[in-house]
Design an enzyme around this catalytic site. Structure first.
Site, mmCIF file in Angstrom:
data_model
loop_
_atom_site.group_PDB
_atom_site.id
_atom_site.type_symbol
_atom_site.label_atom_id
_atom_site.label_comp_id
_atom_site.label_asym_id
_atom_site.label_seq_id
_atom_site.Cartn_x
_atom_site.Cartn_y
_atom_site.Cartn_z
ATOM 1 N N ASN A 2 -50.804 4.314 -27.320
ATOM 2 C CA ASN A 2 -51.636 5.018 -28.308
ATOM 3 C C ASN A 2 -51.392 4.580 -29.743
ATOM 4 O O ASN A 2 -52.287 4.668 -30.582
ATOM 5 C CB ASN A 2 -51.467 6.535 -28.166
ATOM 6 N N THR A 29 -48.968 -1.723 -21.116
ATOM 7 C CA THR A 29 -50.008 -2.613 -20.587
ATOM 8 C C THR A 29 -51.231 -2.589 -21.488
ATOM 9 O O THR A 29 -51.709 -3.636 -21.936
ATOM 10 C CB THR A 29 -50.393 -2.195 -19.156
ATOM 11 N N ASP A 33 -38.388 -1.583 -13.992
ATOM 12 C CA ASP A 33 -36.983 -1.364 -13.661
ATOM 13 C C ASP A 33 -36.138 -2.594 -13.946
ATOM 14 O O ASP A 33 -34.968 -2.488 -14.351
ATOM 15 C CB ASP A 33 -36.839 -0.964 -12.190
ATOM 16 N N GLU A 64 -38.758 8.954 -27.004
ATOM 17 C CA GLU A 64 -39.817 9.797 -27.545
ATOM 18 C C GLU A 64 -40.847 9.999 -26.441
ATOM 19 O O GLU A 64 -41.533 9.062 -26.038
ATOM 20 C CB GLU A 64 -40.473 9.135 -28.761
ATOM 21 N N ARG A 117 -52.254 11.898 -28.540
ATOM 22 C CA ARG A 117 -51.084 11.835 -29.411
ATOM 23 C C ARG A 117 -50.062 12.833 -28.908
ATOM 24 O O ARG A 117 -50.408 13.967 -28.583
ATOM 25 C CB ARG A 117 -51.459 12.173 -30.854
ATOM 26 N N CYS A 118 -48.797 12.421 -28.859
ATOM 27 C CA CYS A 118 -47.769 13.363 -28.406
ATOM 28 C C CYS A 118 -47.658 14.536 -29.367
ATOM 29 O O CYS A 118 -47.262 15.637 -28.968
ATOM 30 C CB CYS A 118 -46.428 12.652 -28.237
ATOM 31 N N THR A 119 -48.020 14.334 -30.639
ATOM 32 C CA THR A 119 -47.934 15.405 -31.623
ATOM 33 C C THR A 119 -49.253 16.143 -31.818
ATOM 34 O O THR A 119 -49.395 16.930 -32.759
ATOM 35 C CB THR A 119 -47.474 14.852 -32.990
ATOM 36 N N ARG A 144 -46.619 13.087 -36.714
ATOM 37 C CA ARG A 144 -45.399 12.296 -36.741
ATOM 38 C C ARG A 144 -44.903 12.049 -38.160
ATOM 39 O O ARG A 144 -43.719 12.084 -38.432
ATOM 40 C CB ARG A 144 -45.638 10.959 -36.040
#
Length: 471
Positions: free
Chosen positions: A151, A177, A212, A247, A280-282, A434
């Site tokens: 994002n 990706t 991994d 995060e 958005r995480c926020t 953020r």
């Protein structure tokens, strides 16, 4: 269509394998990046390790100058970077350019702050240890693995890369990706800026195939990751180092405690909830308020949401397609669940493939998934609760603890409520967000661990090294 190669030890890698990156807006191939093999990953870390000591021995001012040359190349190519970003993550052109320009400012601030990472000088006089002087300097941790999300593929990449490099670490960088075209372009600019071989390596490919392998390499001294909770937890379990900054997700609440400035606050809420289509995480992901306030607030929100433009990122629409069909289907599942349990959809709930129209859901109850799960899309639920203590409890009962907002004209009351909310940051009378990038940024619970921000990133990517002089 553009093709970009991975970068290892200052050389572009073409192993004959390519990963196609799709434009979320039209589902056409936007470009290709190298799909690396496990042996390629091993080489990237080996070269990063081999280059690290020499790079750290380069004086700070020279490292800063090189990073500044790199920043100038970003400025020169910012419009091209923005176009690439739009093509692979469907962020509109205006917001993509804003992200690039914000990143330029972030780099400038980081380089200035790096000059102030001065040694700590102490004496032992305070506890009776005479004739001793201790000098404690910040030194590089070694090899940093930086993993960025889709994002904010430019800003959140370089918020990791620049602090690491300027302090003498070497970097292996894995972009998401969707975001790999921008990530590989960063590698291209590093060559133009004449980065020494091995200090910066870009590894691209399918995360499910090499994830991994990347995180478990024995050469890693630190991992800085931004992304989903499941991947973050997997890194914690399987990473070769426990030195992590993570995060992750959020379910950021907005508590509206009075109705004195609803017109202004409603604009903050809509902007906070629907910027970049809620990806958005926020983002504000739920509004918690009383019935009385909701009766006034909800019509304001509905009117503003219905005025949001929807469609093509190339035409700078406010709401553009979410990153893929799987994400759209997940969002639809949350809305359908709420409808089946008698919530009221006031606008939206319209889908055109992965284009999700902005959706406002009223009368959301605590048995609904949308009250707790992160949609990562343009959906805003309204939870009506008349008891303040219960509002705070709902805000805190989430598995997430990234950010929150409290809207209240009584600042004393707002601060008292903010202190009771379990989150990394609580914003008073403003949307959760953020920035500014010079502020510490952190989450608790499943929202992450460690602290980011300019100075905090410089600290997290270094350690103390002490010399004690006896005289």
């Amino acid at each position: 269509m553009i093709n970009y190669k991975a970068l290892i030890n200052g050389e572009f890698i073409d192993n004959g394998n390519w990963l196609e990156i799709y434009d979320p807006y039209n589902n056409e191939v936007a470009g290709k990046v190298t799909a690396l093999k496990p042996e390629d990953i091993e080489k990237a870390f080996m070269f990063a390790r081999n280059a690290q000591e020499n790079w750290e021995n380069v004086d700070l001012i020279t490292r800063i100058k090189l990073m500044n040359d790199f920043k100038n190349l970003i400025e020169k190519n910012k419009n091209e970077i923005a176009k690439i970003m739009t093509s692979e993550i469907s962020k509109n052109l205006k917001e993509s350019l804003t992200e690039v320009e914000r990143t330029i400012e972030l780099i400038e601030y980081t380089l200035e702050e790096a000059k102030r990472m001065e040694p700590l000088a102490l004496t032992g006089e305070g506890i009776g240890a005479k004739n001793k002087i201790g000098i404690f300097s910040r030194v590089a941790k070694g090899v940093v693995l930086a993993i960025s999300p889709f994002n904010y593929p430019f800003n959140l990449a370089l918020a990791k890369i620049i602090p690491a490099l300027v302090m003498g670490n070497t970097v292996v960088f894995k972009p998401a990706t969707a975001g790999s075209l921008v990530g590989a372009y960063i590698g291209k600019l590093s060559i133009e800026a004449k980065f020494p071989k091995g200090i910066f390596n870009v590894v691209t490919g399918r995360g499910r195939e090499i994830g991994d392998i990347i995180t478990s390499n024995k050469e890693i001294d630190m991992i800085s990751f931004t992304g989903s909770v499941p991947i973050g937890k997997n890194i914690k379990e399987k990473a070769s180092t426990k030195d992590l900054v993570l995060e992750l997700g959020g379910k950021d609440p907005a508590l509206v405690l009075d109705d004195s400035k609803l017109e202004n606050w409603s604009k903050q809420i809509v902007d906070g909830a629907f910027g970049y289509s809620g990806q958005r995480c926020t983002a504000i992901k739920r509004v918690i308020t009383t019935n009385k306030i909701a009766d006034k607030l909800v019509p304001m929100l509905k009117s503003q949401i219905e005025s949001l433009t929807v469609g093509s990122p190339y035409e700078n629409k406010a709401i553009t397609p979410v990153i893929d069909q799987k994400s759209a289907d997940f969002i639809k599942g949350l809305i359908d669940d709420s409808v089946s349990k008698k919530a009221k959809v006031l606008c939206g709930n319209k889908f055109e493939n992965n284009l999700v129209y902005p959706t406002l859901i009223d009368n959301v109850t605590l048995d609904m998934r949308v009250a707790w799960e992160e949609p990562f899309g343009p959906v805003l639920p309204i939870i009506r609760i008349d008891d303040l203590n219960e509002m705070i409890k709902i805000a805190n009962d989430s598995e997430f603890g990234l950010q929150a907002s409290v809207f209240c004209s009584d600042i004393s009351n707002a601060i008292n409520v903010a202190k009771k909310i379990k989150a990394g940051t609580v914003n008073i009378n403003g949307k959760s967000q953020r920035g500014p990038d010079c502020f510490p940024f952190l989450g608790i619970k499943d929202s992450g661990q460690g602290v980011q921000g300019v100075r905090e990133s410089l600290l997290s990517m270094t350690r103390y090294s002490g010399i004690v002089i006896n005289y």
